[in-house]
Design a protein around this motif. Structure first.
Motif, PDB file in Angstrom:
ATOM      1  N   ASP A   1     -22.482  17.099 -27.408  1.00  0.00           N
ATOM      2  CA  ASP A   1     -23.949  16.875 -26.538  1.00  0.00           C
ATOM      3  C   ASP A   1     -24.807  17.813 -27.472  1.00  0.00           C
ATOM      4  O   ASP A   1     -26.081  17.968 -27.157  1.00  0.00           O
TER       5      ASP A   1
ATOM      6  N   VAL B   1     -36.884  15.596 -21.829  1.00  0.00           N
ATOM      7  CA  VAL B   1     -36.915  14.699 -22.436  1.00  0.00           C
ATOM      8  C   VAL B   1     -35.396  14.464 -23.054  1.00  0.00           C
ATOM      9  O   VAL B   1     -34.809  13.059 -23.334  1.00  0.00           O
TER      10      VAL B   1
ATOM     11  N   ARG C   1     -32.198  13.914 -20.432  1.00  0.00           N
ATOM     12  CA  ARG C   1     -32.243  12.726 -19.628  1.00  0.00           C
ATOM     13  C   ARG C   1     -31.842  11.809 -20.670  1.00  0.00           C
ATOM     14  O   ARG C   1     -31.291  10.876 -20.623  1.00  0.00           O
ATOM     15  N   HIS C   2     -32.910  11.861 -21.515  1.00  0.00           N
ATOM     16  CA  HIS C   2     -32.944  10.400 -22.268  1.00  0.00           C
ATOM     17  C   HIS C   2     -31.540  10.543 -23.873  1.00  0.00           C
ATOM     18  O   HIS C   2     -31.701   9.213 -24.328  1.00  0.00           O
ATOM     19  N   VAL C   3     -31.122  11.635 -24.023  1.00  0.00           N
ATOM     20  CA  VAL C   3     -30.703  11.151 -25.128  1.00  0.00           C
ATOM     21  C   VAL C   3     -29.312  11.153 -24.883  1.00  0.00           C
ATOM     22  O   VAL C   3     -28.281  11.033 -25.390  1.00  0.00           O
TER      23      VAL C   3
ATOM     24  N   GLY D   1     -28.159  11.414 -20.631  1.00  0.00           N
ATOM     25  CA  GLY D   1     -28.408  11.126 -20.371  1.00  0.00           C
ATOM     26  C   GLY D   1     -27.700  11.806 -19.237  1.00  0.00           C
ATOM     27  O   GLY D   1     -27.090  11.355 -18.027  1.00  0.00           O
TER      28      GLY D   1
ATOM     29  N   GLU E   1     -42.398  12.405 -20.184  1.00  0.00           N
ATOM     30  CA  GLU E   1     -42.553  10.217 -20.691  1.00  0.00           C
ATOM     31  C   GLU E   1     -44.239   9.884 -20.857  1.00  0.00           C
ATOM     32  O   GLU E   1     -43.767   8.978 -22.610  1.00  0.00           O
TER      33      GLU E   1
END
Lengths: 197, 251
Positions: A36, A137, A140-142, A144, A169
Motif C-alpha cells: 500500500d 486521489v 482515495r481511488h488507488v 480505497g 477529481e
C-alpha cells in the motif's frame, strides 16, 4: 511474480509488538502495509526506485521511534503513510530544485517494463495535479482509503478532505482529457506521416 | 465526480512490492531495529517533519499570545525595569495613531517613581522627561506633574523646578496677573520670584538628596547654591544656566 500480502488490519497485538521492538511484529507490519505504501509513493512520484526508497525510509523511522509509538493500528498505519508522504514531498522538492540531477540510485531493470508504468496517460494526468491533490486521489481511488483515514494522513478533517477530493477529481478528469487528446493527435500525426502519398 | 472508467483505471495503478525488494528492505529494517537504542525518547504518533511543523505553529501561537500579555505587563514600567523596552516598542507603535501616549507615559513614569520612593536621581530624570514631553496646553497632565512634584518636595525635601515657570516668566513679562495660577498654586512657585532670583522656602534643605540635585543642576557642593542657603533646585540657577526642563526640549 509479484509479492502479495493480505489486507489484514494492524491489530493492537502487533502495535504492542512494535513497541517491544519485536522482529516478528516489524516483519508482519511490513508485509501488511508495504505494498500500500509503495503504491502510494509510486502514485506520488511515478518512479518505482524513489517510491521504494520512501517506503524503506518510513520503516527505518519506525524502527527508531518504535518504543514511543502511541495509539492503535490505524494510527500506526497513518504514521507510516505520513512518513512516506513527507519523503515524497522532499523528493518532489529536490527534483524541482535540481531538475537535471539524476536520482541517486539507478532505476531497476524492471523500471522500464510497461508493467511498472500501467496506464501512462492516467499517470501523466496524475502528475499534472498538485502534490496534495495527487496524494488525496491516490489514497482515495488507488488504495480505497476512507475520508477519515485520508484526513489523518493529510493532517486535516474529513469535510475538508471530501471537498478537496472532489476538486482533485475534476482536475484529474480535465488533465486526463487533455493528455489523451494530445496523444490522439500525436498518433494521427504519426499515421499521416507513415501513409504513402 | 470522477467517472467509473477512470476509477477502474486508478485502481489498476496499485502495485506490489517485489519479493527481492521486500527481503532486502526487511533486512535493513531489522538491522536498524537492532542498532537503535533500546530506550528511545517518547515520540508522538506523527512523522518527525509533521511534528516540526506543529512545533513551529505552537511557537508562533505562543508568541502571538505573549506579545499582548507582555505589552499589558509593561504598562507600568519605568526605565531600568525588565519590560521597559517592551513599553518603548508599544509606545512607538501607539504614538503613530495617538500622539498623546508619549506624554501620558512620561507623566505616569514620574508618578510611579515618586510613589515607589526611587532614588532622587531617578526621580529628577523622570521629572525632566515628563516636563520635556508635556505640552503646556495639557493642563491635566501638568496638574499631575505638579502634584507628583509636591509629593517629592514633601518626601525628599527637594523642590523640583515648577513646570510652568517658563510660561510664568513669559506671562509675567506681558503683565498677565492671572497666568501664574495655572496648576501651580501652592506647589513651590513661591520659591522663585518674578525677577528670577531665588528665595528661601520651606522646602529648603541640606539633605544628601538635595546635594545631589545641586550637582545635577550644575553647581558643585561648594557652589553658591549650597552655601547661600537658597533652594538647591534648578530654580536657584542663573537665568542662562541650562535647566533639566529647558523649553527647547519640548516637542
Amino acid at each position: 511474480m509479484a509479492h502479495t500480502v493480505s489486507r489484514r488490519e494492524i491489530d493492537s497485538e502487533l502495535v504492542d509488538g512494535i513497541r517491544e521492538r519485536s522482529d516478528t511484529a516489524f516483519t508482519t507490519v511490513y508485509q501488511l502495509v508495504a505494498s500500500d505504501l509503495l503504491s502510494f509513493a509510486f502514485g506520488m512520484l511515478r518512479d518505482r526506485g524513489a517510491a521504494e526508497d520512501a517506503v524503506q525510509q518510513a520503516f527505518l523511522e519506525l524502527a527508531r521511534a518504535a518504543p514511543g509509538i502511541e495509539g492503535d493500528g490505524r494510527s500506526l498505519r497513518a504514521w507510516l503513510y505520513r512518513s512516506v508522504r513527507f519523503s515524497c514531498l522532499d523528493e518532489i522538492r529536490r527534483r524541482k530544485r535540481h531538475p537535471e540531477e539524476p536520482t541517486e540510485r539507478l532505476p531497476d531493470a524492471g523500471t522500464s517494463d510497461p508493467i511498472d508504468f500501467p496506464d501512462p496517460a492516467l499517470q501523466a494526468a496524475l502528475m499534472d495535479l498538485s502534490a496534495r491533490q495527487r496524494a488525496i486521489v491516490v489514497l482515495r481511488h488507488v488504495l480505497g482509503a476512507s475520508f477519515d483515514d485520508i484526513a489523518e494522513v493529510m493532517g486535516s478533517n474529513r469535510t475538508a478532505m471530501y471537498a478537496a477530493c472532489a476538486r482533485a477529481e475534476r482536475s484529474l478528469e480535465r488533465h486526463l482529457r487533455a493528455v489523451e487528446s494530445a496523444n490522439h493527435a500525436a498518433s494521427q500525426h504519426v499515421k499521416g506521416q507513415g501513409t504513402p502519398s | 465526480m470522477i467517472d467509473q472508467s477512470t476509477t477502474s483505471r486508478l485502481r489498476a495503478l496499485r502495485i506490489d512490492v517485489d519479493p527481492d525488494v521486500a527481503e532486502r528492505q526487511t533486512a535493513v529494517m531489522l538491522s536498524e531495529l537492532r542498532a537503535a537504542p533500546l530506550v528511545s525518547p517518547p515520540v508522538p504518533v506523527v512523522a518527525p517533519r509533521h511534528a516540526r511543523r506543529r512545533l513551529v505553529a505552537t511557537l508562533a501561537a505562543t508568541f502571538a499570545l505573549l506579545v499582548p500579555v507582555a505589552a499589558f505587563a509593561a504598562e507600568d514600567t519605568v526605565p531600568g525595569d525588565f519590560l521597559y523596552p517592551v513599553k518603548q516598542s508599544t509606545e512607538w507603535a501607539r504614538s503613530l495613531v495617538d500622539h498623546g501616549v508619549v506624554q501620558q507615559h512620561r507623566v505616569q513614569e514620574f508618578e510611579i517613581v515618586v510613589d515607589r520612593g526611587a532614588p532622587i536621581a531617578v526621580i529628577t530624570d523622570r521629572f525632566d522627561a515628563s516636563v520635556a514631553a508635556v505640552d503646556e496646553q495639557e493642563f491635566e497632565l501638568m496638574r499631575r506633574v505638579e502634584e507628583a512634584r509636591e509629593r517629592v518636595r514633601e518626601r525628599y525635601g527637594v523642590d523640583l523646578a515648577p513646570i510652568v515657570s517658563g510660561a510664568r516668566d513669559r506671562d509675567s513679562s506681558t503683565g498677565d496677573p492671572n497666568s501664574g495660577n495655572r496648576g501651580t498654586s501652592g506647589s513651590g512657585s513661591e520659591s522663585r520670584s518674578g525677577d528670577g532670583t531665588t528665595e528661601p522656602t520651606a522646602a529648603t534643605t541640606t539633605t544628601p538628596a538635595a546635594e545631589h540635585q545641586t550637582d545635577r543642576s550644575g553647581s558643585g557642593p561648594d557652589g553658591d547654591a549650597g552655601t547661600d542657603g537658597t533652594t538647591p533646585t534648578t530654580a536657584g540657577q542663573p537665568e542662562d544656566a541650562p535647566t533639566p526642563r529647558s523649553g527647547g526640549d519640548r516637542p
